[in-house]
Design an enzyme around this catalytic site. Structure first.
Site, PDB file in Angstrom:
ATOM      1  N   GLU A   1       0.856  -1.123   0.005  1.00 18.41           N
ATOM      2  CA  GLU A   1      -0.144  -0.093   0.047  1.00 18.41           C
ATOM      3  C   GLU A   1       0.995   1.183   0.066  1.00 18.41           C
ATOM      4  O   GLU A   1       0.415   2.147   0.388  1.00 18.41           O
ATOM      5  CB  GLU A   1      -0.927  -0.032   1.176  1.00 18.41           C
ATOM      6  CG  GLU A   1      -0.246  -0.166   2.308  1.00 18.41           C
ATOM      7  CD  GLU A   1      -1.344  -0.357   3.565  1.00 18.41           C
ATOM      8  OE1 GLU A   1      -2.070   0.855   3.945  1.00 18.41           O
ATOM      9  OE2 GLU A   1      -1.202  -1.001   4.396  1.00 18.41           O
TER      10      GLU A   1
ATOM     11  N   CYS B   1      -3.255  -3.750   4.840  1.00 20.31           N
ATOM     12  CA  CYS B   1      -2.179  -4.677   5.122  1.00 20.31           C
ATOM     13  C   CYS B   1      -2.471  -6.213   4.797  1.00 20.31           C
ATOM     14  O   CYS B   1      -2.040  -7.190   5.254  1.00 20.31           O
ATOM     15  CB  CYS B   1      -2.061  -4.661   6.758  1.00 20.31           C
ATOM     16  SG  CYS B   1      -1.752  -3.076   7.311  1.00 20.31           S
TER      17      CYS B   1
ATOM     18  N   HIS C   1      -1.407 -10.582  12.371  1.00 23.41           N
ATOM     19  CA  HIS C   1      -1.054  -9.168  11.949  1.00 23.41           C
ATOM     20  C   HIS C   1      -0.584  -8.398  13.049  1.00 23.41           C
ATOM     21  O   HIS C   1      -1.413  -8.306  13.663  1.00 23.41           O
ATOM     22  CB  HIS C   1      -2.192  -8.525  10.867  1.00 23.41           C
ATOM     23  CG  HIS C   1      -1.757  -7.110  10.560  1.00 23.41           C
ATOM     24  ND1 HIS C   1      -0.518  -6.689  10.017  1.00 23.41           N
ATOM     25  CD2 HIS C   1      -2.463  -5.935  10.831  1.00 23.41           C
ATOM     26  CE1 HIS C   1      -0.556  -5.505   9.884  1.00 23.41           C
ATOM     27  NE2 HIS C   1      -1.602  -5.118  10.348  1.00 23.41           N
TER      28      HIS C   1
HETATM   29  N1  CAA Z   1       2.660   1.636  31.293  1.00 20.33           N
HETATM   30  C1  CAA Z   1       2.048   0.781  30.422  1.00 20.33           C
HETATM   31  N2  CAA Z   1       0.919   0.883  29.830  1.00 20.33           N
HETATM   32  C2  CAA Z   1       0.486   2.038  29.191  1.00 20.33           C
HETATM   33  C3  CAA Z   1       1.149   3.108  29.897  1.00 20.33           C
HETATM   34  C4  CAA Z   1       2.266   2.995  30.925  1.00 20.33           C
HETATM   35  N3  CAA Z   1       2.695   4.308  31.296  1.00 20.33           N
HETATM   36  N4  CAA Z   1       0.338   4.380  29.433  1.00 20.33           N
HETATM   37  C5  CAA Z   1      -0.386   3.745  28.436  1.00 20.33           C
HETATM   38  N5  CAA Z   1      -0.412   2.560  28.487  1.00 20.33           N
HETATM   39  C6  CAA Z   1      -1.342   1.544  27.848  1.00 20.33           C
HETATM   40  C7  CAA Z   1      -2.744   1.859  27.611  1.00 20.33           C
HETATM   41  O1  CAA Z   1      -3.403   1.524  28.927  1.00 20.33           O
HETATM   42  C8  CAA Z   1      -3.248   1.088  26.287  1.00 20.33           C
HETATM   43  O2  CAA Z   1      -3.080  -0.105  26.697  1.00 20.33           O
HETATM   44  P1  CAA Z   1      -4.690  -0.993  26.078  1.00 20.33           P
HETATM   45  O3  CAA Z   1      -4.860  -0.768  24.556  1.00 20.33           O
HETATM   46  O4  CAA Z   1      -4.221  -2.367  26.479  1.00 20.33           O
HETATM   47  O5  CAA Z   1      -5.921  -0.266  26.943  1.00 20.33           O
HETATM   48  C9  CAA Z   1      -2.047   1.394  25.579  1.00 20.33           C
HETATM   49  O6  CAA Z   1      -0.891   1.610  26.410  1.00 20.33           O
HETATM   50  C10 CAA Z   1      -2.114   2.312  24.403  1.00 20.33           C
HETATM   51  O7  CAA Z   1      -2.258   3.633  25.104  1.00 20.33           O
HETATM   52  P2  CAA Z   1      -3.627   4.406  24.337  1.00 20.33           P
HETATM   53  O8  CAA Z   1      -4.677   3.548  23.697  1.00 20.33           O
HETATM   54  O9  CAA Z   1      -3.711   5.738  25.247  1.00 20.33           O
HETATM   55  O10 CAA Z   1      -2.691   4.922  22.914  1.00 20.33           O
HETATM   56  P3  CAA Z   1      -2.896   6.143  22.059  1.00 20.33           P
HETATM   57  O11 CAA Z   1      -4.206   6.825  22.128  1.00 20.33           O
HETATM   58  O12 CAA Z   1      -1.688   6.835  21.851  1.00 20.33           O
HETATM   59  O13 CAA Z   1      -3.169   5.165  20.488  1.00 20.33           O
HETATM   60  C11 CAA Z   1      -3.215   3.627  18.785  1.00 20.33           C
HETATM   61  C12 CAA Z   1      -2.785   3.925  20.324  1.00 20.33           C
HETATM   62  C13 CAA Z   1      -4.529   3.802  18.800  1.00 20.33           C
HETATM   63  C14 CAA Z   1      -2.748   2.200  18.750  1.00 20.33           C
HETATM   64  C15 CAA Z   1      -2.178   4.522  17.899  1.00 20.33           C
HETATM   65  O14 CAA Z   1      -0.985   4.189  18.329  1.00 20.33           O
HETATM   66  C16 CAA Z   1      -2.550   4.587  16.497  1.00 20.33           C
HETATM   67  O15 CAA Z   1      -3.414   5.034  15.903  1.00 20.33           O
HETATM   68  N6  CAA Z   1      -1.760   3.368  15.654  1.00 20.33           N
HETATM   69  C17 CAA Z   1      -2.133   3.512  14.458  1.00 20.33           C
HETATM   70  C18 CAA Z   1      -3.284   2.724  13.999  1.00 20.33           C
HETATM   71  C19 CAA Z   1      -3.277   1.282  14.270  1.00 20.33           C
HETATM   72  O16 CAA Z   1      -2.152   0.434  14.437  1.00 20.33           O
HETATM   73  N7  CAA Z   1      -4.141   0.578  14.235  1.00 20.33           N
HETATM   74  C20 CAA Z   1      -4.251  -0.984  14.668  1.00 20.33           C
HETATM   75  C21 CAA Z   1      -5.316  -1.861  13.753  1.00 20.33           C
HETATM   76  S1  CAA Z   1      -5.499  -1.420  12.026  1.00 20.33           S
HETATM   77  C22 CAA Z   1      -4.574  -2.337  11.366  1.00 20.33           C
HETATM   78  O17 CAA Z   1      -4.273  -3.450  12.091  1.00 20.33           O
HETATM   79  C23 CAA Z   1      -3.731  -2.141  10.149  1.00 20.33           C
HETATM   80  C24 CAA Z   1      -2.646  -1.505  10.226  1.00 20.33           C
HETATM   81  O18 CAA Z   1      -1.314  -2.053  10.261  1.00 20.33           O
HETATM   82  C25 CAA Z   1      -2.570   0.059  10.173  1.00 20.33           C
END
Ligand code: CAA
Length: 389
Positions: A81, A113, A235
């Site tokens: 992609e 993906c 994945h």
């Molecule tokens: N110590 C340990 N854990 C901590 C922490 C700390 N100090 N602070 C936060 N965390 C944990 C949170 O509790 C959370 O855990 P859970 O998911 O188990 O609840 C985790 O860290 C992530 O925290 P947030 O949810 O607050 O993180 P975020 O809002 O910054 O965003 C995300 C996370 C949504 C994955 C972001 O990185 C993102 O948008 N990524 C891109 C999208 C993606 O990868 N999507 C995956 C599905 S789509 C797909 O698979 C296709 C693809 O390849 C894109």
């Protein structure tokens, strides 16, 4: 009797630079454990302008192609992609760079993906009809969300190359698989954008919903249960995502099997934890990581969950073959990862901004720092200049 078809060889390439995730967390004002544990990433591949999906794929594929094998390659199916052209396929550039026979079909496949999985299944069906043929399947991407975005910690990049053949050395694919499509806006990249748009939290929920759907359907089709599996490969956009997937089905397993599946998951996330997301290649890097670090034996059944945003999900399975360790170069892969150079956050940001511009101007890239066999030297008259050393 139906013939055995599947993955005969696997190659992997990621460029020689990486960013430390604890350092990135500190620079972004986050607790390092959020990235290391919460997201589950320790390092992220940094892609220099001298590497694109074509060169990364060539660097991965050249590891598994001998002159004899090249003669048998009937098709190149390039899942990506991160394409470089809306018309001409990356597979055509690749077939030329690898010096494949002109008697080869070469096309690009796109569905986020999921592209490489489409390639793998199409390749297997082709070989079932043409058992003497081999198909080169690529999964190559550069995951870019943008500096200081929530997705930044889930970037990365690289290429997996798989040779699909009859009587494969690594994995015999089982013919039943379950797939599911729905029009979902969780992650997309309109043609005018270099970075993906993503509804992050939503995308993680869709991933888990799709996994539930295809896992349930696969079990209904095959009458198999979790007890029939020795390991799962997911994945992995980031390693925590696959951990959540496994947790969703783990209660279906007996206690001792839960321990086996959890240990297999740890093995399957090891290399992805150090490379980051390579979008369509991520599932297959995770499989390779499982082969490299897991306690597997011939005959083991492995379940695969492929997810491509937008969205397409598929669950399929395969049986590990007796000579599976001959199908990849474990020592070379260890060396590839160990020899990478760490870059600072400032250096990573500078490299990120130096990606080839979209303005069509002639560019000559500084190729001296890139020691990969295949690299991009620049652009001239609107054409990418690929080189091989
Ligand atoms: N110590 C340990 N854990 C901590 C922490 C700390 N100090 N602070 C936060 N965390 C944990 C949170 O509790 C959370 O855990 P859970 O998911 O188990 O609840 C985790 O860290 C992530 O925290 P947030 O949810 O607050 O993180 P975020 O809002 O910054 O965003 C995300 C996370 C949504 C994955 C972001 O990185 C993102 O948008 N990524 C891109 C999208 C993606 O990868 N999507 C995956 C599905 S789509 C797909 O698979 C296709 C693809 O390849 C894109």
């Amino acid at each position: 009797m139906s013939i055995s078809v599947g993955i005969d060889k696997i190659g992997f390439y990621t460029p020689g630079l990486y960013l430390d995730m604890a350092e990135l967390a500190t620079a972004r004002g986050e607790d390092p454990n959020k990235y290391l544990i919460g997201i589950g990433q320790s390092q992220q591949a940094v892609i220099p302008p001298t590497q694109d999906v074509v060169t990364m794929a060539a660097n991965a594929a050249s590891q598994i192609l001998t002159p004899e094998v090249k003669d048998d390659v009937a098709m190149v199916l390039f899942g990506t992609e991160s394409g470089i052209d809306n018309s001409k396929a990356t597979a055509v550039y690749l077939a030329h760079l690898l010096d494949l026979s002109s008697h080869t079909r070469a096309v690009e496949l796109k569905q986020a993906c999921y592209g490489a999985t489409a390639g793998l299944q199409l390749a297997a069906d082709y070989v079932r009809v043409h058992p003497a043929a081999k198909v080169l399947v690529i999964g190559a991407d550069i995951a870019r969300y943008g500096l200081r975005t929530a997705g930044e910690v889930t970037q990365g990049g690289g290429a997996v190359a798989m040779l699909v053949a009859a009587n494969p050395q690594i994995l015999a694919l089982e013919p039943v698989s379950s797939y599911h499509t729905a029009d979902v806006m969780d992650f997309w990249r309109p043609v005018y954008r270099t970075e993906a748009l993503v509804d992050g939290k939503y995308s993680t929920n869709v991933y888990l919903d799709f996994f539930k759907t295809v896992w349930t359907d696969y079990q209904q089709q095959t009458q198999r249960t979790i007890a029939d599996f020795d390991a799962f490969a997911f994945h992995l956009p980031f390693t925590k995502m696959g951990r959540k997937g496994l947790r969703q089905i783990l209660p279906e397993a007996a206690a001792d099997q839960q321990a086996t599946l959890k240990a297999a998951f740890e093995a399957s996330q090891e290399d992805n934890r150090h490379v980051g997301n390579l979008y369509t290649g991520s599932l297959y890097l995770s499989f390779l990581s499982l082969l490299r670090h897991g306690q597997l034996t011939a005959g083991n059944r492995i379940g695969f969950f492929s997810y491509g945003s937008g969205a397409e999900g598929e669950f399929f399975s395969g049986l590990l073959q007796p000579d599976f360790r001959q199908g990849f170069d474990d020592a070379a892969l260890t060396q590839l990862l160990a020899q990478r150079q760490r870059v600072s956050v400032a250096e990573y940001e500078a490299i990120y901004r130096r990606q080839l511009s979209n303005d069509g101007r002639d560019v000559r890239l500084a190729v001296g720092d890139d020691d990969a066999p295949y690299y991009l030297a620049g652009r001239q008259n609107q054409q990418r200049q690929y080189r091989h050393r």
